[in-house]
Scaffold this active site. Structure first.
Site, PDB file in Angstrom:
ATOM      1  N   GLN A 195       0.840  -1.200   0.000  1.00 22.47           N
ATOM      2  CA  GLN A 195       0.000   0.000   0.000  1.00 22.47           C
ATOM      3  C   GLN A 195       0.876   1.252   0.000  1.00 22.47           C
ATOM      4  O   GLN A 195       1.778   1.398   0.820  1.00 22.47           O
ATOM      5  CB  GLN A 195      -0.925   0.006   1.223  1.00 22.47           C
ATOM      6  CG  GLN A 195      -1.867   1.192   1.301  1.00 22.47           C
ATOM      7  CD  GLN A 195      -2.941   1.172   0.239  1.00 22.47           C
ATOM      8  OE1 GLN A 195      -2.937   0.335  -0.649  1.00 22.47           O
ATOM      9  NE2 GLN A 195      -3.881   2.107   0.318  1.00 22.47           N
ATOM     10  N   MET A 196       0.621   2.150  -0.935  1.00 21.59           N
ATOM     11  CA  MET A 196       1.396   3.385  -1.032  1.00 21.59           C
ATOM     12  C   MET A 196       1.276   4.186   0.258  1.00 21.59           C
ATOM     13  O   MET A 196       0.204   4.261   0.860  1.00 21.59           O
ATOM     14  CB  MET A 196       0.900   4.219  -2.207  1.00 21.59           C
ATOM     15  CG  MET A 196       1.723   5.468  -2.475  1.00 21.59           C
ATOM     16  SD  MET A 196       0.925   6.596  -3.645  1.00 21.59           S
ATOM     17  CE  MET A 196      -0.335   7.318  -2.588  1.00 21.59           C
ATOM     18  N   HIS A 197       2.380   4.822   0.685  1.00 22.37           N
ATOM     19  CA  HIS A 197       2.361   5.609   1.920  1.00 22.37           C
ATOM     20  C   HIS A 197       3.427   6.693   1.865  1.00 22.37           C
ATOM     21  O   HIS A 197       4.505   6.488   1.320  1.00 22.37           O
ATOM     22  CB  HIS A 197       2.594   4.712   3.137  1.00 22.37           C
ATOM     23  CG  HIS A 197       3.840   3.878   3.051  1.00 22.37           C
ATOM     24  ND1 HIS A 197       3.896   2.709   2.313  1.00 22.37           N
ATOM     25  CD2 HIS A 197       5.074   4.035   3.583  1.00 22.37           C
ATOM     26  CE1 HIS A 197       5.108   2.191   2.403  1.00 22.37           C
ATOM     27  NE2 HIS A 197       5.851   2.971   3.164  1.00 22.37           N
ATOM     28  N   MET A 198       3.100   7.843   2.430  1.00 18.20           N
ATOM     29  CA  MET A 198       4.057   8.943   2.534  1.00 18.20           C
ATOM     30  C   MET A 198       4.618   8.986   3.948  1.00 18.20           C
ATOM     31  O   MET A 198       3.874   8.886   4.921  1.00 18.20           O
ATOM     32  CB  MET A 198       3.398  10.286   2.210  1.00 18.20           C
ATOM     33  CG  MET A 198       4.389  11.442   2.162  1.00 18.20           C
ATOM     34  SD  MET A 198       3.606  13.081   2.009  1.00 18.20           S
ATOM     35  CE  MET A 198       3.096  13.343   3.714  1.00 18.20           C
TER      36      MET A 198
END
Length: 380
Positions: A297-300
């Site tokens: 899952q994309m995350h910053m």
């Protein structure tokens, strides 16, 4: 050999493999053991995108070892956990991993049902025979059957959210921002005992962020678009992750439609960091993404630049946040606005093996312990 053949045949009958759509757009698709199955733009998968070939992927399941070999036959890209599958080459897909059929779209997963102990047989429990001096009783002569383990199904805990982040208190060790207690080893052991009771056995480690998004102990705040969580193994004194609620495996799957979402994520990151900087103006933050993400899952990352944490242990940890491998969030947004897509940074993995050096004065360091000591003096 005949006995082994019968055992394997029985295992083949009991263990089943299925392909299911993450959005439940079609019924599950059975994948027989060692039988190639072609999927693509077909009525069975409800895919009408012309960029997807009718023979986009070839799936071959191994029910004994519980994985599926995926071969890309189509011209356009397919991904496993955001990593492109080379054409006419097989990649391994395991339970819990996301398979995007074409260009980051149409997410699917595989799962297996049935017994995993195919070639193992349980030994019978033989009771000890009584000696000559003791009398035989019915309880002595009866063979005790092994007790079945009772599995407790834990109910889902209600979701507790912190709608507003409280500023850090110096006297409290339970602050949202504090990562000093408990120690990583103790917390890891506690999480293992909890996960054995409630976590499903088929979950893959790369799906950890998705389960963390629903953990009330990690969730800091959320809205209709994003969730903010504390990093389980922070690499600095202040370290959060901001994740979109939409299923986006990595920055490589972003498009111009996601620009407003990325701006919102960055805005929330600045708001969280300001809760700290308002009280501690000397604390510096960076906001960005890893060039090649290891989680699905994309995350910053919202991370302070002190790097004071017991979870910061290896060269890869350091280089992933202090080299060009860490891409600033505004750069990602700018690439989408100007080029319409995010650059392919898979070749940047070599940066993780660069020699250690201070991120402030760029002075080379021998190892991690000396680097940590140097950082403390360099910050002063």
């Amino acid at each position: 050999m005949r006995i082994l053949y019968r055992i394997l045949k029985m295992a083949n009958d009991t263990i089943k493999c299925y392909l299911e759509c993450c959005k439940s757009s079609h019924p599950k698709l059975p994948l027989p053991h060692n039988v190639p199955v072609i999927i693509g733009r077909t009525p069975e998968l409800c895919i009408t995108d012309k960029l997807c070939s009718r023979s986009q992927l070839e799936l071959t399941s191994n029910c004994y070892k519980r994985y599926v070999l995926v071969k890309r036959l189509g011209a356009n890209q397919s991904q496993i956990n955001g990593i492109d599958i080379e054409r006419n080459k097989s990649s391994r897909l395991e339970e819990g991993q996301d398979l995007h059929v074409v260009n980051g779209k149409y997410p699917h997963r595989v799962y297996f049902t049935g017994c995993q102990n195919d070639t193992k047989t349980e030994k019978a429990v033989v009771p000890k025979l009584p000696t000559k001096n003791t009398d035989l009783t019915k309880s002595d002569l009866s063979i005790k059957q092994p007790e079945r383990k009772k599995i407790k199904v834990s109910e889902n805990k209600p979701k507790v959210l912190n709608t507003k982040i409280k500023p850090q208190e110096k006297s409290s060790s339970k602050s949202v921002y504090a990562f000093d207690s408990p120690s990583p080893m103790s917390s890891r052991s506690e999480k293992k005992t909890e996960s054995t009771k409630s976590a499903p056995a088929h979950k893959h480690w790369s799906q950890g962020l998705k389960s963390a998004m629903e953990d009330p102990e990690l969730v800091v705040q959320e809205d209709e678009h994003i969730v903010v969580i504390k990093d389980k193994y922070p690499k600095a004194k202040y370290h959060w992750l901001i994740l979109p609620k939409d299923s986006i495996s990595s920055t490589k799957n972003l498009s111009t439609d996601n620009i407003e979402l990325l701006k919102h994520i960055l805005k929330v990151g600045h708001e969280i960091a300001s809760e700290v900087t308002d009280q501690q103006p000397d604390v510096e933050f960076r906001f960005g993404y890893h060039a090649v993400a290891s989680m699905s899952q994309m995350h910053m990352h919202v991370i302070s630049q002190d790097f004071q944490s017991s979870s910061f242990k290896t060269k890869k940890h350091w280089n992933s946040f202090t080299t060009d491998y860490f891409v600033d969030a505004p750069d990602i947004i700018n690439e989408l606005e100007t080029e319409g897509k995010v650059k392919d940074r898979r070749t940047m993995t070599s940066l993780l093996n660069q020699p250690l050096k201070c991120h402030r004065c760029k002075k080379p360091q021998k190892n991690i312990p000396t680097l940590k000591k140097h950082i403390e003096s360099c910050q002063k």
